[in-house]
Design an enzyme around this catalytic site. Structure first.
Site, PDB file in Angstrom:
ATOM      1  N   ASP A  28      10.979  13.515   8.711  1.00  0.00           N
ATOM      2  CA  ASP A  28       9.668  13.876   8.160  1.00  0.00           C
ATOM      3  C   ASP A  28       9.812  14.218   6.680  1.00  0.00           C
ATOM      4  OD1 ASP A  28       6.823  15.007   9.670  1.00  0.00           O
ATOM      5  OD2 ASP A  28       7.193  15.555   7.583  1.00  0.00           O
ATOM      6  N   ASN A  87       0.846  15.916  18.132  1.00  0.00           N
ATOM      7  CA  ASN A  87      -0.455  16.398  17.692  1.00  0.00           C
ATOM      8  C   ASN A  87      -1.499  15.324  17.977  1.00  0.00           C
ATOM      9  OD1 ASN A  87       0.685  18.778  16.646  1.00  0.00           O
ATOM     10  ND2 ASN A  87       1.183  17.765  14.709  1.00  0.00           N
ATOM     11  N   SER A  95      -2.519  14.252  11.508  1.00  0.00           N
ATOM     12  CA  SER A  95      -2.886  13.776  10.168  1.00  0.00           C
ATOM     13  C   SER A  95      -2.642  12.285   9.981  1.00  0.00           C
ATOM     14  CB  SER A  95      -2.133  14.568   9.092  1.00  0.00           C
ATOM     15  OG  SER A  95      -0.745  14.422   9.235  1.00  0.00           O
ATOM     16  N   VAL A  96      -1.804  11.683  10.802  1.00  0.00           N
ATOM     17  CA  VAL A  96      -1.566  10.233  10.707  1.00  0.00           C
ATOM     18  C   VAL A  96      -1.976   9.610  12.050  1.00  0.00           C
ATOM     19  CG1 VAL A  96       0.143   8.411  10.375  1.00  0.00           C
ATOM     20  CG2 VAL A  96       0.352  10.548   9.086  1.00  0.00           C
ATOM     21  N   HIS A 100       2.980   9.558  17.226  1.00  0.00           N
ATOM     22  CA  HIS A 100       4.372   9.887  16.883  1.00  0.00           C
ATOM     23  C   HIS A 100       4.760  11.177  17.561  1.00  0.00           C
ATOM     24  CE1 HIS A 100       1.565  11.376  13.865  1.00  0.00           C
ATOM     25  NE2 HIS A 100       2.344  12.451  13.745  1.00  0.00           N
ATOM     26  N   ILE A 101       6.032  11.278  17.870  1.00  0.00           N
ATOM     27  CA  ILE A 101       6.623  12.494  18.423  1.00  0.00           C
ATOM     28  C   ILE A 101       7.346  13.206  17.287  1.00  0.00           C
ATOM     29  CG2 ILE A 101       8.496  13.346  19.892  1.00  0.00           C
ATOM     30  CD1 ILE A 101       7.812  11.221  21.902  1.00  0.00           C
ATOM     31  N   HIS A 102       7.075  14.504  17.151  1.00  0.00           N
ATOM     32  CA  HIS A 102       7.857  15.332  16.233  1.00  0.00           C
ATOM     33  C   HIS A 102       9.046  15.901  17.009  1.00  0.00           C
ATOM     34  CE1 HIS A 102       4.684  15.942  13.028  1.00  0.00           C
ATOM     35  NE2 HIS A 102       3.900  15.625  14.049  1.00  0.00           N
TER      36      HIS A 102
HETATM   37  P1  AMP Z   1       0.805  14.725  12.275  1.00  0.00           P
HETATM   38  O1  AMP Z   1       0.231  15.803  11.402  1.00  0.00           O
HETATM   39  O2  AMP Z   1       1.200  15.166  13.643  1.00  0.00           O
HETATM   40  O3  AMP Z   1      -0.095  13.495  12.286  1.00  0.00           O
HETATM   41  O4  AMP Z   1       2.178  14.319  11.600  1.00  0.00           O
HETATM   42  C1  AMP Z   1       2.267  13.449  10.510  1.00  0.00           C
HETATM   43  C2  AMP Z   1       3.573  13.742   9.851  1.00  0.00           C
HETATM   44  O5  AMP Z   1       3.905  12.662   9.011  1.00  0.00           O
HETATM   45  C3  AMP Z   1       3.572  14.997   8.964  1.00  0.00           C
HETATM   46  O6  AMP Z   1       4.539  15.925   9.469  1.00  0.00           O
HETATM   47  C4  AMP Z   1       3.946  14.481   7.595  1.00  0.00           C
HETATM   48  O7  AMP Z   1       4.769  15.346   6.862  1.00  0.00           O
HETATM   49  C5  AMP Z   1       4.649  13.160   7.939  1.00  0.00           C
HETATM   50  N1  AMP Z   1       4.641  12.164   6.893  1.00  0.00           N
HETATM   51  C6  AMP Z   1       3.594  11.753   6.152  1.00  0.00           C
HETATM   52  N2  AMP Z   1       3.969  10.798   5.298  1.00  0.00           N
HETATM   53  C7  AMP Z   1       5.298  10.591   5.508  1.00  0.00           C
HETATM   54  C8  AMP Z   1       6.272   9.723   4.940  1.00  0.00           C
HETATM   55  N3  AMP Z   1       5.971   8.854   3.967  1.00  0.00           N
HETATM   56  N4  AMP Z   1       7.534   9.776   5.417  1.00  0.00           N
HETATM   57  C9  AMP Z   1       7.859  10.649   6.392  1.00  0.00           C
HETATM   58  N5  AMP Z   1       6.987  11.486   6.966  1.00  0.00           N
HETATM   59  C10 AMP Z   1       5.726  11.473   6.540  1.00  0.00           C
END
Ligand code: AMP
Length: 114
Positions: A28, A87, A95-96, A100-102
């Site tokens: 991340d 999330n 946010s994306v 995806h799994i954190h």
């Molecule tokens: P979420 O908020 O669960 O959608 O997680 C999206 C994650 O993507 C966040 O933790 C961001 O920090 C991460 N993120 C966004 N852009 C990038 C990138 N270019 N490379 C790696 N991680 C990213």
């Protein structure tokens, strides 16, 4: 195209730890723990709540890859440990819009989450 598709396509850089036919794992960009890795399916499923039965194998694969990456990073033990987070939507702090799994590890995480 989501930012994760651009990483998969190598259009923008990523610190990639694992890749196979179905998913990719990279660090991340804004880590919330000493180890913070995202495991992302190559198929764009917007969020887990929109996954379909046909995605079942992919969803299971993501968890297995999370465990494998945790092993490779030395945190796959009961002494050490890790957390997996997905999330989903506004209240989940997504946010994306690309499932995806954190994978979070490397410090004592708090419970309950905020
Ligand atoms: P979420 O908020 O669960 O959608 O997680 C999206 C994650 O993507 C966040 O933790 C961001 O920090 C991460 N993120 C966004 N852009 C990038 C990138 N270019 N490379 C790696 N991680 C990213």
């Amino acid at each position: 195209m989501t930012i994760f598709e651009k990483i998969i396509a190598r259009e923008i850089p990523g610190d990639i730890l694992h890749e196979d036919n179905d998913c990719i794992a990279f660090r991340d960009i804004d880590p919330q723990a000493p180890i913070h890795v995202l495991i992302v399916p190559k198929k764009v499923i917007p969020r887990v709540g929109e996954a379909e039965i046909s995605d079942q194998q992919t969803l299971g694969h993501l968890l297995l890859v999370a465990g494998k990456v945790a092993s490779e990073l030395g945190v796959n033990s009961s002494d050490e440990g890790f957390r997996i987070v997905i999330n989903n939507g506004k209240n989940g702090c997504e946010s994306v819009p690309h499932l995806h799994i954190h994978l979070l590890a490397g410090k004592q995480l708090k419970w309950p989450p905020g």
